[in-house]
Design an enzyme around this catalytic site. Structure first.
Site, PDB file in Angstrom:
ATOM      1  CE1 TYR A   1      44.606  77.466  -4.646  1.00  0.00           C
ATOM      2  CE2 TYR A   1      44.570  75.196  -5.230  1.00  0.00           C
ATOM      3  CZ  TYR A   1      44.462  76.164  -5.407  1.00  0.00           C
ATOM      4  OH  TYR A   1      42.701  76.535  -5.486  1.00  0.00           O
TER       5      TYR A   1
ATOM      6  CG  HIS B   1      39.437  69.130  -8.498  1.00  0.00           C
ATOM      7  ND1 HIS B   1      38.302  69.406  -9.920  1.00  0.00           N
ATOM      8  CD2 HIS B   1      39.072  70.047  -8.706  1.00  0.00           C
ATOM      9  CE1 HIS B   1      37.478  69.553  -9.718  1.00  0.00           C
ATOM     10  NE2 HIS B   1      38.062  70.400  -9.457  1.00  0.00           N
TER      11      HIS B   1
ATOM     12  CG  HIS C   1      34.303  70.869  -6.820  1.00  0.00           C
ATOM     13  ND1 HIS C   1      34.812  71.899  -8.100  1.00  0.00           N
ATOM     14  CD2 HIS C   1      33.487  70.624  -8.022  1.00  0.00           C
ATOM     15  CE1 HIS C   1      33.668  72.258  -8.844  1.00  0.00           C
ATOM     16  NE2 HIS C   1      32.916  72.323  -8.295  1.00  0.00           N
TER      17      HIS C   1
ATOM     18  CD  GLU D   1      37.942  73.551 -11.190  1.00  0.00           C
ATOM     19  OE1 GLU D   1      38.770  73.398 -11.028  1.00  0.00           O
ATOM     20  OE2 GLU D   1      36.517  73.271 -10.670  1.00  0.00           O
TER      21      GLU D   1
ATOM     22  CG  HIS E   1      41.714  69.037 -11.720  1.00  0.00           C
ATOM     23  ND1 HIS E   1      41.590  70.065 -10.478  1.00  0.00           N
ATOM     24  CD2 HIS E   1      42.663  67.950 -11.331  1.00  0.00           C
ATOM     25  CE1 HIS E   1      42.953  69.337 -10.157  1.00  0.00           C
ATOM     26  NE2 HIS E   1      43.319  68.385 -10.416  1.00  0.00           N
TER      27      HIS E   1
END
Length: 467
Positions: A361, A383, A346, A352, A377
């Protein structure tokens, strides 16, 4: 179960409802009937209005609460600047944000047992300007001792959303004596509300999102989802009115600390700031258990946009674009067919910032993203899942799978380009220099076109046939 199994039971009772119009009184009859400011309020109290928006804001967004207290907040000595550094650096009017296009990741931030909650705040990153009410700040905090019993703090710059990662916080506010916060709970403290933090189970650590705007945190619109799901309004808990009635003591005053345009100022007063006997309104602190979030996801194919996990949002002037979204990645079932199930690669017109409360995660399994750590990010920084996760997810059998058990990651997403403070970049000594290489340098080239398809060489002026 649709709630967190906390180690420590909550010792307090609450009102329930996000943005509801509540009323509560510690002494029956302390709230005046019908009117807000009678000539003589009950029991010799003072009426004081706490406005969270302009008087003329639309009714749907207007925030205000009437307080009935023993002495008004106006009664204090003049505020004077705090002539010391704080929050990891000089007064933020002199902050120099480092604008960095690189992906950044931080090791877990340290616990400092020598500080209280306010002393242990450190700004990691931010954008905009509090004086123009158009910005945000992102902080890490760590503390090992209570705030002084005769002290209170309020933030004139904006609202705080506090994400506790470690320990337990007992938060005294002027609208109610206690909000008990445990890991996996968040605390929303509106602009101007006075509070004090004590520690009931040892040191604490966590994150703070500050929004400096004319608006406040709101629940996201649900659109075709319908009338329920995501964070439901009934699950937000609000303090009941309680008060301290100790007589004023000029020889042993209370210290009030204010955050104002980034600087700290202090004043003193002989009476307690926690003397609100009753209140009514829709502007108040709240807490929320992230375990109650009703997660939505795909039951056919493709991973939806992460906005589907939005708990709270703070709108900008552009519809659908947030000054800040608070997004979580809770335990959930993945059932999508013929789909790469982790979040995809993305580049985003939003910034972010991610943190981890507990566990792992599911898009970052190489071990570098740890509880109490963080990543950033920024706008248009590429990322996505690390190389190992991509390889595993690309070849995994697509049976129904529960991910995120025992884990809770979150994201502060913003339309602003987020700058990093000197503390966040260097002083904290937590930035991982190998983040990019560790995450994505091992990605394989898997491109295998069929015979006879055309492409271009790197000069762009000659066509070649793929081998």
């Amino acid at each position: 179960m649709p709630f967190t199994a906390f180690r420590t039971p909550d010792p307090y009772r609450y009102l329930n409802g996000f943005s509801s119009y509540h009323e509560t009184e510690a002494i029956p009859g302390a709230l005046p009937i019908a009117q807000n400011s009678p000539q003589k309020p009950p029991y010799g109290l003072y009426a004081e209005k706490l406005s969270g928006t302009a008087f003329t804001a639309p009714r749907s967004t207007n925030k205000q609460t009437w307080l009935y207290r023993i002495l008004p907040a106006a009664s204090h000595t003049p505020f004077i600047p705090v002539p010391i550094t704080y929050m990891g650096g000089p007064a933020p009017s002199t902050y120099q944000f480092h604008q960095i296009p690189n992906q950044l990741r931080w090791d877990p931030f340290d616990i400092d047992e020598s500080t209280d909650f306010i002393q242990g705040l450190h700004m990691i990153a931010g954008a905009g300007n509090a004086s123009m009410r158009n910005g945000l700040g992102i902080y890490a905090f760590a503390a090992g001792k209570d705030m002084d019993r005769r002290s209170a703090f309020y933030n004139a710059d904006g609202d705080w959303l506090i994400v506790l990662q470690h320990g337990e916080m007992d938060v005294q506010t002027e609208l109610g004596r206690r909000l008990y916060i445990r890991p996996n709970e968040i605390l929303i403290l509106p602009r101007g509300v006075r509070f004090r933090v004590s520690l009931s189970a040892g040191p604490i650590r966590g994150y703070v999102l500050e929004i400096s705007s004319t608006g406040h945190f709101e629940l996201p619109e649900l659109g075709p989802i319908g009338s329920n799901c995501l964070a439901n309004p009934r699950d937000f808990q609000v303090p009941l009115a309680t008060f301290i009635s100790t007589p004023p003591d000029p020889r042993n005053p209370y210290t009030i600390t204010c955050k104002f345009d980034g600087g700290l100022f202090t004043a003193t007063q002989p009476h307690t700031p926690f003397d609100v006997v009753a209140w009514h309104g829709n502007y108040f602190p709240m807490k929320y258990d992230l375990g109650r979030f009703n997660t939505i996801g795909s039951i056919s194919y493709d991973h939806p946009d992460p906005s589907i996990f939005t708990v709270l949002t703070a709108h900008s002037s552009t519809p659908g674009t947030a000054i800040a979204d608070f997004v979580i990645f809770p335990p959930r079932w993945l059932v999508a067919e013929d789909t790469f199930r982790p979040p995809w690669f993305h580049r985003n017109s939003m910034s972010e910032f991610m943190g981890l409360i507990s566990g792992d995660y599911d898009a970052k399994m190489s071990g570098g993203f740890k509880p109490a750590g963080a990543s950033l990010h920024n706008i248009m920084a590429g990322h996505g899942p690390d190389a190992g996760v991509h390889e595993k997810a690309s070849n995994a059998p697509l049976k129904p799978e529960k991910v995120g058990e025992g884990s809770m990651a979150f994201m502060f997403e913003s339309c602003f380009m987020i700058g990093v403070t000197e503390w966040g970049l260097r002083t904290c000594r937590k930035v991982q220099g190998d983040y990019n290489a560790e995450s994505w340098s091992r990605l394989k080239r898997n491109f295998s076109p069929p015979q006879g398809k055309w492409g271009e060489d790197e000069s762009g002026d000659r066509l070649i046939i793929a081998a």
